[in-house]
Design a protein around this motif. Structure first.
Motif, PDB file in Angstrom:
ATOM      1  N   LEU A  43       4.812  -1.468   0.634  1.00  0.00           N
ATOM      2  CA  LEU A  43       3.856  -1.637  -0.461  1.00  0.00           C
ATOM      3  C   LEU A  43       3.764  -0.376  -1.319  1.00  0.00           C
ATOM      4  CD1 LEU A  43       0.981  -3.593   1.318  1.00  0.00           C
ATOM      5  CD2 LEU A  43       2.316  -4.382  -0.634  1.00  0.00           C
ATOM      6  N   LEU A  44       3.794   0.779  -0.667  1.00  0.00           N
ATOM      7  CA  LEU A  44       3.778   2.030  -1.421  1.00  0.00           C
ATOM      8  C   LEU A  44       5.031   2.149  -2.284  1.00  0.00           C
ATOM      9  CD1 LEU A  44       2.458   4.590   1.245  1.00  0.00           C
ATOM     10  CD2 LEU A  44       1.220   3.656  -0.724  1.00  0.00           C
ATOM     11  N   THR A  49       4.632   4.339  -9.803  1.00  0.00           N
ATOM     12  CA  THR A  49       4.250   5.741 -10.003  1.00  0.00           C
ATOM     13  C   THR A  49       4.642   6.628  -8.825  1.00  0.00           C
ATOM     14  OG1 THR A  49       2.049   5.268  -9.092  1.00  0.00           O
ATOM     15  CG2 THR A  49       2.310   5.154 -11.487  1.00  0.00           C
ATOM     16  N   LEU A  50       5.081   6.025  -7.734  1.00  0.00           N
ATOM     17  CA  LEU A  50       5.460   6.795  -6.546  1.00  0.00           C
ATOM     18  C   LEU A  50       6.978   6.824  -6.416  1.00  0.00           C
ATOM     19  CD1 LEU A  50       2.850   5.392  -3.986  1.00  0.00           C
ATOM     20  CD2 LEU A  50       2.641   7.368  -5.507  1.00  0.00           C
ATOM     21  N   ASP A  51       7.477   7.933  -5.929  1.00  0.00           N
ATOM     22  CA  ASP A  51       8.932   8.101  -5.807  1.00  0.00           C
ATOM     23  C   ASP A  51       9.399   7.724  -4.399  1.00  0.00           C
ATOM     24  OD1 ASP A  51      11.464   8.730  -6.655  1.00  0.00           O
ATOM     25  OD2 ASP A  51      11.298  10.844  -6.085  1.00  0.00           O
ATOM     26  N   ILE A  52       8.963   6.565  -3.927  1.00  0.00           N
ATOM     27  CA  ILE A  52       9.333   6.099  -2.588  1.00  0.00           C
ATOM     28  C   ILE A  52      10.320   4.946  -2.741  1.00  0.00           C
ATOM     29  CG2 ILE A  52       8.490   5.056  -0.446  1.00  0.00           C
ATOM     30  CD1 ILE A  52       5.805   6.426  -0.969  1.00  0.00           C
ATOM     31  N   SER A  53      11.465   5.081  -2.112  1.00  0.00           N
ATOM     32  CA  SER A  53      12.524   4.086  -2.251  1.00  0.00           C
ATOM     33  C   SER A  53      12.401   3.007  -1.172  1.00  0.00           C
ATOM     34  CB  SER A  53      13.899   4.751  -2.133  1.00  0.00           C
ATOM     35  OG  SER A  53      14.922   3.787  -1.971  1.00  0.00           O
ATOM     36  N   PRO A  54      12.386   1.732  -1.544  1.00  0.00           N
ATOM     37  CA  PRO A  54      12.339   0.672  -0.543  1.00  0.00           C
ATOM     38  C   PRO A  54      13.593   0.653   0.326  1.00  0.00           C
ATOM     39  CG  PRO A  54      12.775  -0.243  -2.720  1.00  0.00           C
ATOM     40  CD  PRO A  54      12.423   1.189  -2.918  1.00  0.00           C
ATOM     41  N   LEU A 164       6.763  -8.680  -3.378  1.00  0.00           N
ATOM     42  CA  LEU A 164       5.396  -9.187  -3.498  1.00  0.00           C
ATOM     43  C   LEU A 164       4.488  -8.120  -4.101  1.00  0.00           C
ATOM     44  CD1 LEU A 164       4.866 -11.155  -0.139  1.00  0.00           C
ATOM     45  CD2 LEU A 164       5.062 -12.105  -2.461  1.00  0.00           C
ATOM     46  N   GLY A 165       4.730  -6.874  -3.705  1.00  0.00           N
ATOM     47  CA  GLY A 165       3.936  -5.777  -4.254  1.00  0.00           C
ATOM     48  C   GLY A 165       4.172  -5.593  -5.744  1.00  0.00           C
ATOM     49  N   LEU A 166       5.431  -5.734  -6.176  1.00  0.00           N
ATOM     50  CA  LEU A 166       5.726  -5.638  -7.610  1.00  0.00           C
ATOM     51  C   LEU A 166       5.000  -6.716  -8.397  1.00  0.00           C
ATOM     52  CD1 LEU A 166       9.586  -4.916  -7.682  1.00  0.00           C
ATOM     53  CD2 LEU A 166       7.712  -3.302  -8.084  1.00  0.00           C
ATOM     54  N   ALA A 167       4.998  -7.930  -7.826  1.00  0.00           N
ATOM     55  CA  ALA A 167       4.304  -9.028  -8.511  1.00  0.00           C
ATOM     56  C   ALA A 167       2.795  -8.797  -8.532  1.00  0.00           C
ATOM     57  CB  ALA A 167       4.626 -10.348  -7.824  1.00  0.00           C
ATOM     58  N   ALA A 168       2.264  -8.299  -7.413  1.00  0.00           N
ATOM     59  CA  ALA A 168       0.819  -8.105  -7.318  1.00  0.00           C
ATOM     60  C   ALA A 168       0.336  -6.985  -8.229  1.00  0.00           C
ATOM     61  CB  ALA A 168       0.434  -7.802  -5.872  1.00  0.00           C
ATOM     62  N   GLU A 169       1.187  -5.979  -8.455  1.00  0.00           N
ATOM     63  CA  GLU A 169       0.775  -4.832  -9.274  1.00  0.00           C
ATOM     64  C   GLU A 169       0.417  -5.247 -10.697  1.00  0.00           C
ATOM     65  OE1 GLU A 169       2.288  -0.287 -10.281  1.00  0.00           O
ATOM     66  OE2 GLU A 169       3.688  -1.787  -9.544  1.00  0.00           O
ATOM     67  N   PHE A 175      -4.625  -1.547  -7.289  1.00  0.00           N
ATOM     68  CA  PHE A 175      -3.654  -2.035  -6.303  1.00  0.00           C
ATOM     69  C   PHE A 175      -3.595  -1.167  -5.057  1.00  0.00           C
ATOM     70  CE2 PHE A 175       0.752  -2.246  -4.704  1.00  0.00           C
ATOM     71  CZ  PHE A 175       0.760  -3.575  -4.340  1.00  0.00           C
ATOM     72  N   SER A 176      -3.755   0.138  -5.213  1.00  0.00           N
ATOM     73  CA  SER A 176      -3.619   1.041  -4.073  1.00  0.00           C
ATOM     74  C   SER A 176      -4.585   0.659  -2.957  1.00  0.00           C
ATOM     75  CB  SER A 176      -3.882   2.485  -4.507  1.00  0.00           C
ATOM     76  OG  SER A 176      -2.984   2.864  -5.515  1.00  0.00           O
ATOM     77  N   TRP A 177      -5.841   0.472  -3.318  1.00  0.00           N
ATOM     78  CA  TRP A 177      -6.837   0.112  -2.315  1.00  0.00           C
ATOM     79  C   TRP A 177      -6.587  -1.294  -1.780  1.00  0.00           C
ATOM     80  CZ3 TRP A 177      -9.998   3.322  -0.020  1.00  0.00           C
ATOM     81  CH2 TRP A 177     -10.377   4.503  -0.661  1.00  0.00           C
ATOM     82  N   VAL A 178      -6.414  -2.236  -2.677  1.00  0.00           N
ATOM     83  CA  VAL A 178      -6.290  -3.633  -2.270  1.00  0.00           C
ATOM     84  C   VAL A 178      -5.056  -3.850  -1.408  1.00  0.00           C
ATOM     85  CG1 VAL A 178      -6.019  -6.004  -3.105  1.00  0.00           C
ATOM     86  CG2 VAL A 178      -7.542  -4.429  -4.290  1.00  0.00           C
ATOM     87  N   ALA A 179      -3.926  -3.269  -1.823  1.00  0.00           N
ATOM     88  CA  ALA A 179      -2.677  -3.491  -1.100  1.00  0.00           C
ATOM     89  C   ALA A 179      -2.743  -2.953   0.328  1.00  0.00           C
ATOM     90  CB  ALA A 179      -1.521  -2.833  -1.848  1.00  0.00           C
TER      91      ALA A 179
END
Length: 218
Positions: A43-44, A49-54, A164-169, A175-179
Motif C-alpha cells: 500500500l505504501l 509521493t513515496l519512493d517505494i518500489s512494489p 488497488l491502492g492506486l485506484a483507491a488513491e 489515503f495514508s491513514w485509511v489505507a
C-alpha cells in the motif's frame, strides 16, 4: 502530526528490510504478522509521493520467505519431530499437538504441494519449513515448491494490493491513514478467519483420533 511527512522520511531500504525480516522470521517458525507487513508495504508503494518500489517489496518478501523456510527446513531436519514436542510444550497455541498433527496430515496427503499452497495458509506458513525437514522431504523438491509458492504469494499479493491502492488513491484524500487502517483490519480479519478454520480442523482431527483410540480400546 503530518503523516505524509513521516511516511516520506522512511527510507525505502528500511521498508524492504522490515518486510523481508518479518516474513523470513515467520517462515522460520516464529509467529509474526507477515501478511500485514506485506500488505502495508504494498500500500505504501502505491503512494506516488513515496519512493517505494512494489517490485522490491515483492522481491524482499519472496527472498525472506525462501531463506526463512530453508533455515526452518535445516532446523527441522537436524532435530526431527522431537523439536515440535518441545515447541508444543512451550508454545501450545502455535505448535500444539493438534497443529502439528494437522500439518503432518496435509504433508502426508499432498506432499510438496503442501509446501506450495502452505504459503497461503497461516498454519503451514509457520510449520512448512521445519516440518518438511523433520519429515525428510528431499530438499530440491522442497526448494522448488517453496520458491514457487513464495513467488506466487508475495508477487501476487503485492500486485493486487498495489493496484488497488492506486485506484483507491484517486478517491481517498487521506489515503495514508485509511489505507493503513484498512490493511490492519483486513489482515486481522483474515488471520482470525484462518485461525477459526484451523481450530475447527484441529478439533475434528482430535475427535477422530479419540474415536479411533476408543474403538481400539474396545
Amino acid at each position: 502530526m503530518n503523516v505524509e511527512a513521516i511516511l516520506e522520511s522512511i527510507p525505502p531500504l528500511a521498508v524492504y528490510l522490515v518486510v523481508g525480516l518479518i516474513i523470513g522470521a515467520e517462515s522460520l517458525g516464529i509467529p509474526l504478522p507477515g501478511e500485514i507487513a506485506l500488505v502495508s508495504a504494498a500500500l505504501l508503494a502505491s503512494r506516488h509521493t513515496l519512493d517505494i518500489s512494489p517490485v522490491w517489496v515483492g522481491a524482499a518478501a519472496t527472498i525472506g520467505a525462501i531463506i526463512g523456510d530453508s533455515i526452518g527446513y535445516s532446523i527441522g531436519r537436524r532435530f526431527g519431530m522431537g523439536l515440535f514436542e518441545k515447541l508444543g510444550n512451550r508454545f501450545p497455541k502455535h505448535f500444539g499437538p493438534g497443529h502439528v498433527a494437522l500439518a503432518k496430515q496435509l504433508f502426508t496427503r499432498w506432499g510438496v504441494w503442501a509446501v506450495f499452497f502452505g504459503r497461503f495458509m497461516a498454519l503451514l506458513r509457520i510449520l512448512a519449513g521445519p516440518l518438511a525437514g523433520a519429515l525428510r522431504m528431499r530438499y530440491p523438491h522442497f526448494l522448488a515448491a517453496n520458491a514457487s509458492g513464495a513467488l506466487c504469494w508475495a508477487g501476487g499479493t503485492t500486485a493486487v494490493v498495489y493496484f488497488l491502492g492506486l485506484a483507491a488513491e484517486k478517491w481517498l484524500s487521506r489515503f495514508s491513514w485509511v489505507a493503513l487502517l484498512v490493511a490492519v483490519i483486513v489482515g486481522i480479519g483474515m488471520t482470525l478467519l484462518l485461525k477459526d478454520r484451523t481450530r475447527a480442523l484441529i478439533e475434528q482431527l482430535e475427535d477422530e483420533h479419540d474415536w479411533e483410540t476408543l474403538r481400539h480400546a474396545k
